[in-house]
Design an enzyme around this catalytic site. Structure first.
Site, PDB file in Angstrom:
ATOM      1  N   GLY A 155       0.812  -1.217   0.000  1.00  0.00           N
ATOM      2  CA  GLY A 155       0.000   0.000   0.000  1.00  0.00           C
ATOM      3  C   GLY A 155       0.840   1.259   0.000  1.00  0.00           C
ATOM      4  N   ALA A 156       1.952   1.232  -0.727  1.00  0.00           N
ATOM      5  CA  ALA A 156       2.895   2.355  -0.691  1.00  0.00           C
ATOM      6  C   ALA A 156       2.585   3.455  -1.692  1.00  0.00           C
ATOM      7  CB  ALA A 156       4.318   1.838  -0.932  1.00  0.00           C
ATOM      8  N   SER A 157       1.447   3.357  -2.374  1.00  0.00           N
ATOM      9  CA  SER A 157       1.133   4.368  -3.385  1.00  0.00           C
ATOM     10  C   SER A 157       0.324   5.537  -2.846  1.00  0.00           C
ATOM     11  CB  SER A 157       0.384   3.727  -4.565  1.00  0.00           C
ATOM     12  OG  SER A 157      -0.836   3.153  -4.128  1.00  0.00           O
ATOM     13  N   SER A 158      -0.009   5.494  -1.547  1.00  0.00           N
ATOM     14  CA  SER A 158      -0.763   6.617  -0.963  1.00  0.00           C
ATOM     15  C   SER A 158      -0.574   6.657   0.553  1.00  0.00           C
ATOM     16  CB  SER A 158      -2.260   6.492  -1.284  1.00  0.00           C
ATOM     17  OG  SER A 158      -2.812   5.337  -0.667  1.00  0.00           O
ATOM     18  N   GLY A 159      -0.933   7.801   1.134  1.00  0.00           N
ATOM     19  CA  GLY A 159      -0.968   7.945   2.584  1.00  0.00           C
ATOM     20  C   GLY A 159       0.326   7.626   3.303  1.00  0.00           C
ATOM     21  N   LEU A 183      -4.022  -7.345  -2.555  1.00  0.00           N
ATOM     22  CA  LEU A 183      -4.184  -8.191  -1.373  1.00  0.00           C
ATOM     23  C   LEU A 183      -5.557  -8.846  -1.289  1.00  0.00           C
ATOM     24  CD1 LEU A 183      -2.250  -5.821   0.965  1.00  0.00           C
ATOM     25  CD2 LEU A 183      -1.664  -8.239   0.643  1.00  0.00           C
ATOM     26  N   THR A 215      -8.716  -8.591   2.871  1.00  0.00           N
ATOM     27  CA  THR A 215      -7.633  -7.706   2.447  1.00  0.00           C
ATOM     28  C   THR A 215      -6.685  -7.371   3.598  1.00  0.00           C
ATOM     29  OG1 THR A 215      -9.067  -6.697   0.768  1.00  0.00           O
ATOM     30  CG2 THR A 215      -7.094  -5.463   1.420  1.00  0.00           C
ATOM     31  N   SER A 255      -4.749  -0.872  14.327  1.00  0.00           N
ATOM     32  CA  SER A 255      -5.442   0.377  14.636  1.00  0.00           C
ATOM     33  C   SER A 255      -6.046   0.255  16.032  1.00  0.00           C
ATOM     34  CB  SER A 255      -6.555   0.618  13.615  1.00  0.00           C
ATOM     35  OG  SER A 255      -7.481   1.582  14.075  1.00  0.00           O
ATOM     36  N   TYR A 277     -23.625  -7.943   9.086  1.00  0.00           N
ATOM     37  CA  TYR A 277     -22.389  -7.202   8.809  1.00  0.00           C
ATOM     38  C   TYR A 277     -22.468  -5.763   9.320  1.00  0.00           C
ATOM     39  CZ  TYR A 277     -18.747  -4.854   6.010  1.00  0.00           C
ATOM     40  OH  TYR A 277     -17.673  -4.106   5.589  1.00  0.00           O
TER      41      TYR A 277
END
Length: 316
Positions: free
Chosen positions: A36-40, A89, A136, A170, A192
């Site tokens: 997930g290194a493409s944002s944030g 993922l 994910t 988190s 859910y």
């Protein structure tokens, strides 16, 4: 309250940035995968590690976004070693393909940063028919970690340097379903809850790291595994909730961490900071060891989750 900026035993606080917690550390010769290194905070983690000499492999779903981040990092540090590889993922096929290609590359692996995640989407299934957040945030990373573990073990042996695995969890792990992990209702759409399902997946991140740490210690391998809370950060995780997302964007700059602060705990832990050498099976927050929920420390629940995850990821 992080806003007060009170320093913990490490000498850092919630206000510390990723660059501050890695100041003076030379990580040349290390290789890291950041999902997930493409944002944030994934982008900031990749950037800061690359600035300190780490060869960073950005594992991303969106290759175009990943390449743009790579270009930006190279513009800041032309000699940075950074590569972009595709990883979804939510697809075990993609995870297996990524791991196979990585192992074929012959690259070592010192640091595995399981950073990517989704938060509170409406009920959806992954390509493997597993509830999206659990599939994910946990299952994808569980499979990725297992497939790359032998590479990490051989790297640790050959380099004589401690390997480190970190799961981004988190504080939301405290707000899972009452039973914690709903083993028999993972795909139950009727009951859910977007928030509880997110909490369940983040609880799984902590349990996974704890059980992995126990197994690695038992095996006598010089690899640590920990989980962390990056902090409440104004990123695009809440894109599925437009009103809340808008509210966060409006007040976030006053109440939430910025991205450089959000990436600090990851960089503090994975950047081979001497303070955390040998520390494993812990939960970090604000670049300090913190106390997770009692449920996340349930050894039998962690073992049950491990076995359940092995079953789900076992190729039929």
């Amino acid at each position: 309250m992080w806003i007060l900026g009170r320093k913990g035993p490490s000498g850092f606080s919630a206000c510390s940035t990723a660059e501050q917690v890695t100041q003076g550390i030379d990580a040349t010769g290390l290789t890291a995968i950041v999902t997930g290194a493409s944002s944030g905070i994934g982008t900031e983690t990749a950037r800061v590690l690359a600035l300190h000499g780490v060869h960073v492999i950005m594992a991303v779903r969106n290759m175009d976004s990943g390449k743009k981040v790579k270009e930006a990092i190279l513009k800041e540090k032309p000699e940075a070693k950074i590569d972009v590889m595709e990883l979804d993922l939510g697809s075990m096929e993609s995870v297996r393909k990524f791991a196979s290609e990585y192992k074929s590359s012959g690259l070592p692996l010192n640091l595995l940063i399981n950073n990517a995640g989704v938060m509170a989407p409406p009920f959806m299934l992954t390509q493997d028919n597993i509830e999206l957040q659990f599939g994910t945030n946990h299952i994808g990373h569980f499979l990725l970690t297992n497939l790359l573990l032998e590479t990490m073990k051989s790297t640790a042996r050959e380099s004589q340097k401690e390997g480190r695995i970190v799961n981004l969890s988190s504080e939301g792990h405290r707000y899972a379903y009452r039973e914690g992990i709903r083993f028999d209702k993972i795909n139950d759409e009727s009951s859910y809850s977007t928030i509880y399902a997110y909490g369940q997946s983040k609880l799984a991140n902590v349990l996974h790291a704890n059980e992995l740490a126990r197994r690695l210690k038992e095996e006598g391998v010089e690899i640590t595994a920990n989980s962390l809370h990056p902090g409440a950060i104004a990123t695009n995780l809440l894109r599925h909730h437009s009103f809340i997302d808008g509210l966060v964007n409006l007040v976030g700059k006053y109440l939430l961490k910025n991205v450089p602060q959000g990436a600090a705990t990851t960089c503090y832990y994975v950047a081979l900071h001497p303070q955390v050498k040998g520390v494993s099976g812990e939960y970090f927050s604000d670049s300090n060891i913190a106390k997770p929920s009692s449920l996340s420390q349930d050894i039998e629940l962690a073992k049950k989750l491990w076995d359940f995850s092995v079953t789900l990821t076992d190729p039929k």
